[in-house]
Design a protein around this motif. Sequence first.
Motif, PDB file in Angstrom:
ATOM      1  N   HIS A   5       0.825  -1.211   0.000  1.00 29.30           N
ATOM      2  CA  HIS A   5       0.000   0.000   0.000  1.00 29.30           C
ATOM      3  C   HIS A   5       0.861   1.263   0.000  1.00 29.30           C
ATOM      4  O   HIS A   5       0.497   2.266  -0.614  1.00 29.30           O
ATOM      5  CB  HIS A   5      -0.938  -0.004   1.211  1.00 29.30           C
ATOM      6  CG  HIS A   5      -2.023  -1.035   1.119  1.00 29.30           C
ATOM      7  ND1 HIS A   5      -1.829  -2.349   1.503  1.00 29.30           N
ATOM      8  CD2 HIS A   5      -3.305  -0.953   0.673  1.00 29.30           C
ATOM      9  CE1 HIS A   5      -2.944  -3.026   1.317  1.00 29.30           C
ATOM     10  NE2 HIS A   5      -3.854  -2.215   0.810  1.00 29.30           N
ATOM     11  N   LYS A  61      -0.880   4.785  -0.744  1.00 25.00           N
ATOM     12  CA  LYS A  61      -2.051   4.656   0.138  1.00 25.00           C
ATOM     13  C   LYS A  61      -1.505   4.641   1.569  1.00 25.00           C
ATOM     14  O   LYS A  61      -1.400   3.601   2.223  1.00 25.00           O
ATOM     15  CB  LYS A  61      -2.804   3.371  -0.183  1.00 25.00           C
ATOM     16  CG  LYS A  61      -3.244   3.238  -1.629  1.00 25.00           C
ATOM     17  CD  LYS A  61      -4.485   4.039  -1.928  1.00 25.00           C
ATOM     18  CE  LYS A  61      -5.705   3.415  -1.340  1.00 25.00           C
ATOM     19  NZ  LYS A  61      -6.940   4.130  -1.735  1.00 25.00           N
ATOM     20  N   ASP A  77      -6.083  -6.742  -1.026  1.00 21.67           N
ATOM     21  CA  ASP A  77      -6.441  -5.343  -1.230  1.00 21.67           C
ATOM     22  C   ASP A  77      -5.381  -4.595  -2.030  1.00 21.67           C
ATOM     23  O   ASP A  77      -5.708  -3.730  -2.845  1.00 21.67           O
ATOM     24  CB  ASP A  77      -6.632  -4.655   0.128  1.00 21.67           C
ATOM     25  CG  ASP A  77      -7.217  -3.261  -0.013  1.00 21.67           C
ATOM     26  OD1 ASP A  77      -8.359  -3.146  -0.483  1.00 21.67           O
ATOM     27  OD2 ASP A  77      -6.513  -2.290   0.332  1.00 21.67           O
ATOM     28  N   SER A  78      -4.112  -4.913  -1.817  1.00 15.50           N
ATOM     29  CA  SER A  78      -3.064  -4.247  -2.587  1.00 15.50           C
ATOM     30  C   SER A  78      -3.139  -4.652  -4.058  1.00 15.50           C
ATOM     31  O   SER A  78      -2.930  -3.826  -4.953  1.00 15.50           O
ATOM     32  CB  SER A  78      -1.683  -4.587  -2.014  1.00 15.50           C
ATOM     33  OG  SER A  78      -1.416  -5.972  -2.091  1.00 15.50           O
ATOM     34  N   ARG A  84      -5.966  -5.673  -5.648  1.00 16.50           N
ATOM     35  CA  ARG A  84      -7.175  -5.058  -6.188  1.00 16.50           C
ATOM     36  C   ARG A  84      -6.982  -3.569  -6.462  1.00 16.50           C
ATOM     37  O   ARG A  84      -7.367  -3.051  -7.514  1.00 16.50           O
ATOM     38  CB  ARG A  84      -8.331  -5.255  -5.192  1.00 16.50           C
ATOM     39  CG  ARG A  84      -9.626  -4.546  -5.568  1.00 16.50           C
ATOM     40  CD  ARG A  84     -10.546  -4.409  -4.370  1.00 16.50           C
ATOM     41  NE  ARG A  84      -9.941  -3.569  -3.341  1.00 16.50           N
ATOM     42  CZ  ARG A  84      -9.982  -2.227  -3.375  1.00 16.50           C
ATOM     43  NH1 ARG A  84     -10.541  -1.590  -4.384  1.00 16.50           N
ATOM     44  NH2 ARG A  84      -9.435  -1.540  -2.389  1.00 16.50           N
ATOM     45  N   THR A  85      -6.337  -2.878  -5.520  1.00 12.44           N
ATOM     46  CA  THR A  85      -6.113  -1.446  -5.668  1.00 12.44           C
ATOM     47  C   THR A  85      -5.186  -1.147  -6.843  1.00 12.44           C
ATOM     48  O   THR A  85      -5.387  -0.163  -7.564  1.00 12.44           O
ATOM     49  CB  THR A  85      -5.522  -0.862  -4.374  1.00 12.44           C
ATOM     50  OG1 THR A  85      -6.375  -1.182  -3.273  1.00 12.44           O
ATOM     51  CG2 THR A  85      -5.385   0.650  -4.465  1.00 12.44           C
ATOM     52  N   THR A  86      -4.183  -1.979  -7.046  1.00 13.18           N
ATOM     53  CA  THR A  86      -3.260  -1.781  -8.166  1.00 13.18           C
ATOM     54  C   THR A  86      -3.985  -1.890  -9.495  1.00 13.18           C
ATOM     55  O   THR A  86      -3.770  -1.072 -10.406  1.00 13.18           O
ATOM     56  CB  THR A  86      -2.118  -2.817  -8.119  1.00 13.18           C
ATOM     57  OG1 THR A  86      -1.494  -2.778  -6.847  1.00 13.18           O
ATOM     58  CG2 THR A  86      -1.091  -2.529  -9.198  1.00 13.18           C
ATOM     59  N   ASP A 140      -7.172  -1.327 -10.030  1.00 16.41           N
ATOM     60  CA  ASP A 140      -8.026  -0.135 -10.153  1.00 16.41           C
ATOM     61  C   ASP A 140      -7.218   1.093 -10.559  1.00 16.41           C
ATOM     62  O   ASP A 140      -7.622   1.859 -11.442  1.00 16.41           O
ATOM     63  CB  ASP A 140      -8.738   0.143  -8.826  1.00 16.41           C
ATOM     64  CG  ASP A 140      -9.845  -0.860  -8.543  1.00 16.41           C
ATOM     65  OD1 ASP A 140     -10.242  -1.582  -9.484  1.00 16.41           O
ATOM     66  OD2 ASP A 140     -10.300  -0.931  -7.386  1.00 16.41           O
TER      67      ASP A 140
END
Length: 262
Positions: free
Chosen positions: A45, A50, A107-108, A110-112, A114
């Motif tokens: 993150h 983030k 989450d890392s 998924r965020t990447t 996005d």
Amino acid sequence: MDNYSNDNTARRYKAHVSILGTTQIHLRNPYIIAWWSVSFPGFGHLLLSKYIRGFLLLAWEVIINLKAHVNLAMIYSFQGNIPMAKEVLNTQWLLIYIPVYIFAIWDSYRTTVDLNNIYILSEREDHRINSFSMGALEINYLDKRNPFLAALWSFFMPGLGQLYIHRIITAFVVVVWSVIFFYYSHMLEGISLLFLGEIKHATEVLDPEWLLMFPSLYGFAIFDAYMNTVENNKLFEKEQRRFLMKNYQAKTFSITKGTKVL
């Protein structure tokens, strides 16, 4: 009014230059970001800027890891002492540790994905960004710096590479945790004794649980400093090209590279 500040006139911005650092989105490999979360929850993150989520996961990893004795169990496993590894594990803390660890990885990733999609859209929009920020405490601006020098400073002391490229928030967190790890692992004391030839004593003073956190910390500090220096250099070139084309290039003149018009 045509200035170079992020004035909320665009749906998406590629970057923002503030006195605390240059925050930008760019294409990243989701598997690499997820791997850093595997190495140490929170690092993935932080690579994505983030910060709040990264700081919370980083603190969680340190506290719960020590309570569950995960690192100590890993050391015994490396030595082939599996029964002792099972013995030292605190299952109450371990059951709390596992879900958050998996969440950090997921989450890392998924965020990447996005942010990669958002970057592609922001590239098409190609809105102007600010390239200079001045405040009462700091000055930050886009320029080109040496990525190998950033990595080298991080090798000497985690966090210095981030200071070199003006990532103040990340530098502060990395330096603080580095000092904590150095203190509780007794690493510097062990190095001093090693130079004096007292190898046995140097080994005895080390705390393996804290010492095992250093490979991830050093690796992250070097990788983050190098990668962000490279990306900041690319951002500087893009912003400079956009400025020159807008202010100094005639509408009838085009810069070509092969068959592609820039």
